[in-house]
Design a protein around this motif. Structure first.
Motif, mmCIF file in Angstrom:
data_model
loop_
_atom_site.group_PDB
_atom_site.id
_atom_site.type_symbol
_atom_site.label_atom_id
_atom_site.label_comp_id
_atom_site.label_asym_id
_atom_site.label_seq_id
_atom_site.Cartn_x
_atom_site.Cartn_y
_atom_site.Cartn_z
ATOM 1 N N GLN A 46 -8.209 -7.756 4.495
ATOM 2 C CA GLN A 46 -8.135 -8.210 3.421
ATOM 3 C C GLN A 46 -5.949 -9.641 3.223
ATOM 4 O O GLN A 46 -7.033 -10.319 2.660
ATOM 5 C CB GLN A 46 -7.398 -6.564 1.921
ATOM 6 N N GLN A 57 -8.918 2.692 7.454
ATOM 7 C CA GLN A 57 -8.323 1.903 5.567
ATOM 8 C C GLN A 57 -7.332 0.946 6.244
ATOM 9 O O GLN A 57 -7.306 -0.512 5.523
ATOM 10 C CB GLN A 57 -8.591 2.634 4.636
ATOM 11 N N LYS A 105 0.423 -0.809 0.663
ATOM 12 C CA LYS A 105 0.317 -0.090 0.066
ATOM 13 C C LYS A 105 0.982 1.254 0.238
ATOM 14 O O LYS A 105 2.224 0.989 0.310
ATOM 15 C CB LYS A 105 -0.777 -0.041 0.842
ATOM 16 N N TRP A 130 -4.510 6.157 1.491
ATOM 17 C CA TRP A 130 -5.026 5.559 2.526
ATOM 18 C C TRP A 130 -5.649 6.156 3.947
ATOM 19 O O TRP A 130 -4.447 6.930 4.339
ATOM 20 C CB TRP A 130 -4.501 4.262 2.607
ATOM 21 N N THR A 131 -6.565 6.462 4.324
ATOM 22 C CA THR A 131 -6.560 6.555 5.723
ATOM 23 C C THR A 131 -5.748 5.452 6.400
ATOM 24 O O THR A 131 -6.252 4.584 6.602
ATOM 25 C CB THR A 131 -8.282 7.004 5.911
ATOM 26 N N GLU A 169 -8.502 -1.558 8.311
ATOM 27 C CA GLU A 169 -8.922 -2.732 7.775
ATOM 28 C C GLU A 169 -8.637 -3.294 6.603
ATOM 29 O O GLU A 169 -8.858 -4.424 6.556
ATOM 30 C CB GLU A 169 -10.409 -1.760 7.236
ATOM 31 N N ARG A 170 -7.880 -2.939 5.678
ATOM 32 C CA ARG A 170 -6.675 -4.004 4.490
ATOM 33 C C ARG A 170 -6.043 -5.146 5.857
ATOM 34 O O ARG A 170 -6.089 -6.341 4.817
ATOM 35 C CB ARG A 170 -6.317 -2.683 4.623
#
Length: 164
Positions: A48, A40, A31, A36-37, A43-44
């Motif tokens: 993910q 986020q 990433k 990205w925040t 969460e990823r």
């Protein structure tokens, strides 16, 4: 040593590493942190990487790789506090440690941060204090001395080489 192969998905930012020396691919989620925040990114990591890419029976370890280009200065952490890039990396690794038991098949996820702004801040190597002309003269003398020794070893003397 076996070959390492990588499968890269540019759309999702995922890299899958594999090697003949070990069983199972090692998913790497890449990433650009600036895009990205904080919420986020957290969460990823869990959804993910741990939830999707490491659900395969052959994969039990993963890498969460974040690259920082210096466009965003702070990210919001889960409890609302703000963090710089180094603090974000640390918080993501701690977050993984706190939720790892909810992913029993995942043995390990390593969070790695690469701060590209540090590259721009690294000191420029100092130039040699010797002048260029004296350096060139030393180099020329060394080359000439070397050539003279070769000629001398072939039966010529130094005085012979000066007249050529």
């Amino acid at each position: 040593m076996g070959q390492l192969w990588m499968q890269i998905s540019w759309e999702s930012g995922s890299v899958f590493n594999a090697n003949q020396q070990f069983k199972g691919p090692v998913p790497t989620e890449l990433k650009i942190a600036d895009n990205w925040t904080g919420p986020q990114l957290f969460e990823r990591l869990e959804g993910q990487l741990a939830g999707d890419y490491l659900r395969d029976d052959a994969s039990s370890r993963g890498i969460y790789l974040l690259v920082y280009r210096g466009k965003v200065k702070r990210w919001q952490l889960p409890k609302g506090e703000m963090a710089n890039f180094d603090e974000l990396i640390s918080a993501l690794q701690k977050h993984w440690a706190s939720v790892a038991n909810t992913h029993p098949r995942v043995e390990e996820i390593k969070v790695i941060g690469i701060d590209l702004t540090k590259r721009a801040q690294s000191p420029v190597p100092k130039k040699s204090t010797r002048s260029k002309s004296s350096s060139n003269k030393t180099e020329e003398k060394t080359i000439n001395d070397s050539a003279a020794r070769k000629r001398t070893s072939k039966g010529k003397t130094n005085s012979d080489t000066e007249h050529e």
